[in-house]
Scaffold this motif. Structure first.
Motif, short mmCIF file in Angstrom:
data_model
loop_
_atom_site.label_atom_id
_atom_site.label_comp_id
_atom_site.label_asym_id
_atom_site.label_seq_id
_atom_site.Cartn_x
_atom_site.Cartn_y
_atom_site.Cartn_z
N PHE A 155 7.48 -38.29 79.38
CA PHE A 155 6.34 -39.05 78.91
C PHE A 155 6.75 -40.51 78.74
N PRO A 156 5.80 -41.43 78.67
CA PRO A 156 6.17 -42.84 78.49
C PRO A 156 7.02 -43.10 77.25
N GLU A 157 6.78 -42.32 76.19
CA GLU A 157 7.43 -42.59 74.92
C GLU A 157 8.59 -41.64 74.60
N THR A 158 8.70 -40.54 75.38
CA THR A 158 9.74 -39.56 75.05
C THR A 158 9.98 -38.64 76.22
N ILE A 159 11.05 -37.86 76.15
CA ILE A 159 11.31 -36.78 77.09
C ILE A 159 11.24 -35.48 76.31
N TRP A 160 10.38 -34.57 76.77
CA TRP A 160 10.11 -33.34 76.03
C TRP A 160 10.72 -32.16 76.76
N ASN A 161 11.55 -31.40 76.06
CA ASN A 161 12.14 -30.20 76.63
C ASN A 161 11.19 -29.03 76.39
N THR A 162 10.68 -28.45 77.47
CA THR A 162 9.70 -27.37 77.35
C THR A 162 10.35 -26.04 76.98
N GLY A 163 11.67 -25.92 77.21
CA GLY A 163 12.33 -24.64 76.99
C GLY A 163 12.06 -23.64 78.09
N LEU A 164 11.33 -24.06 79.13
CA LEU A 164 10.97 -23.17 80.24
C LEU A 164 11.92 -23.38 81.41
N ARG A 165 12.37 -22.29 81.99
CA ARG A 165 13.19 -22.40 83.19
C ARG A 165 12.31 -22.73 84.40
N LYS A 166 11.07 -22.25 84.38
CA LYS A 166 10.16 -22.51 85.49
C LYS A 166 8.86 -23.13 84.97
N MET A 167 8.53 -24.28 85.50
CA MET A 167 7.25 -24.94 85.25
C MET A 167 6.97 -25.86 86.41
N GLY A 168 5.81 -25.72 87.00
CA GLY A 168 5.42 -26.57 88.10
C GLY A 168 4.66 -27.80 87.61
N ALA A 169 3.36 -27.83 87.87
CA ALA A 169 2.55 -29.00 87.53
C ALA A 169 1.30 -28.60 86.78
N MET A 170 0.84 -29.51 85.92
CA MET A 170 -0.43 -29.38 85.23
C MET A 170 -1.33 -30.49 85.78
N LEU A 171 -2.36 -30.12 86.52
CA LEU A 171 -3.27 -31.10 87.11
C LEU A 171 -4.59 -31.08 86.36
N GLY A 172 -4.98 -32.22 85.81
CA GLY A 172 -6.25 -32.30 85.11
C GLY A 172 -7.43 -32.17 86.04
N ASP A 173 -8.62 -32.11 85.47
CA ASP A 173 -9.85 -32.01 86.26
C ASP A 173 -9.96 -33.18 87.26
#
Length: 221
Positions: A155-173
């Motif tokens: 993110f612009p303000e931080t790096i967030w660790n999801t804890g997920l080994r697999k995650m692709g993309a989240m595309l908004g509407d």
């Protein structure tokens, strides 16, 4: 991170996954729950509108499925959706209404909202695509890091660790991805944003913008 929550990215009235997503603050939080949610939801679908064609595979009677397509459960294919020649749905796929899953496209552990188009040679894994999102020919979601460590989101303000080994993309509407683009693990794109063809996208991209290349993202006028 405040602009990339479920409520910021999606209109939940355009997916059967609304009960699942409205419980989460961020969309990637539900990736591990998609499989069980589909199974539970499938058993509640109207037999007048959906056929269970195989174990935990429900297809709307108005959907058009090519005879060469492969659909593994659990999966739900929505009303008036078209699944084209040699599409490969590996499982844990909830595909909305009036959507297109194209030739040689592969889906795995995904939620596709209504009117999503992944029409030509796409790979979509461990991802959520919002209402009317479109992926150009050959564009893919990369869902695992080369070193196989947990996926992080820049993110612009931080790096967030999801804890997920697999995650692709989240595309908004209404996101539109240009042909032959790669969405790296942990990509999030805000609604009404366009990505140029041949792009390599990483991290969060703001809504209502045009992604030309890394470091060159402009607001839509």
């Amino acid at each position: 991170m405040n602009n990339y929550k479920v409520k910021d990215l999606f209109d939940l009235n355009h997916t059967l996954a609304k009960p699942l997503l409205e419980q989460a603050e961020y969309p990637w939080e539900v990736l591990g729950q998609i499989k069980e949610f589909i199974i539970q939801l499938g058993h509640s679908l109207s037999a007048e509108e959906y056929d269970e064609v195989a174990e935990n595979v429900w297809i709307a009677k108005t959907a058009k499925i090519a005879p060469t397509a492969f659909i593994n459960g659990p999966a739900i294919i929505g009303k008036n959706t078209e699944v084209r020649h040699c599409a490969f749905i590996r499982g844990s796929a909830l595909v909305g209404e009036d959507a297109v899953v194209g030739n040689s496209t592969e889906l795995k552990n995904v939620i596709l909202f209504d009117r999503v188009q992944v029409p030509h040679y796409n790979y979509v894994g461990d991802s959520i695509l919002g209402y009317h999102a479109h992926m150009g020919a050959g564009s893919i979601t990369s869902n695992i890091k080369a070193d196989q460590t947990s996926v992080t989101i820049r993110f612009p303000e931080t790096i967030w660790n999801t804890g997920l080994r697999k995650m692709g993309a989240m595309l908004g509407d209404w996101v539109d991805i240009g042909c032959n683009s790669v969405l790296n693990p942990g990509t999030i794109i805000g609604p009404h944003t366009n990505v140029y063809p041949l792009s390599m996208v990483r991290g969060a991209v703001a809504a209502h913008s045009i992604y030309k290349k890394a470091g060159e993202v402009v607001e839509k006028q």
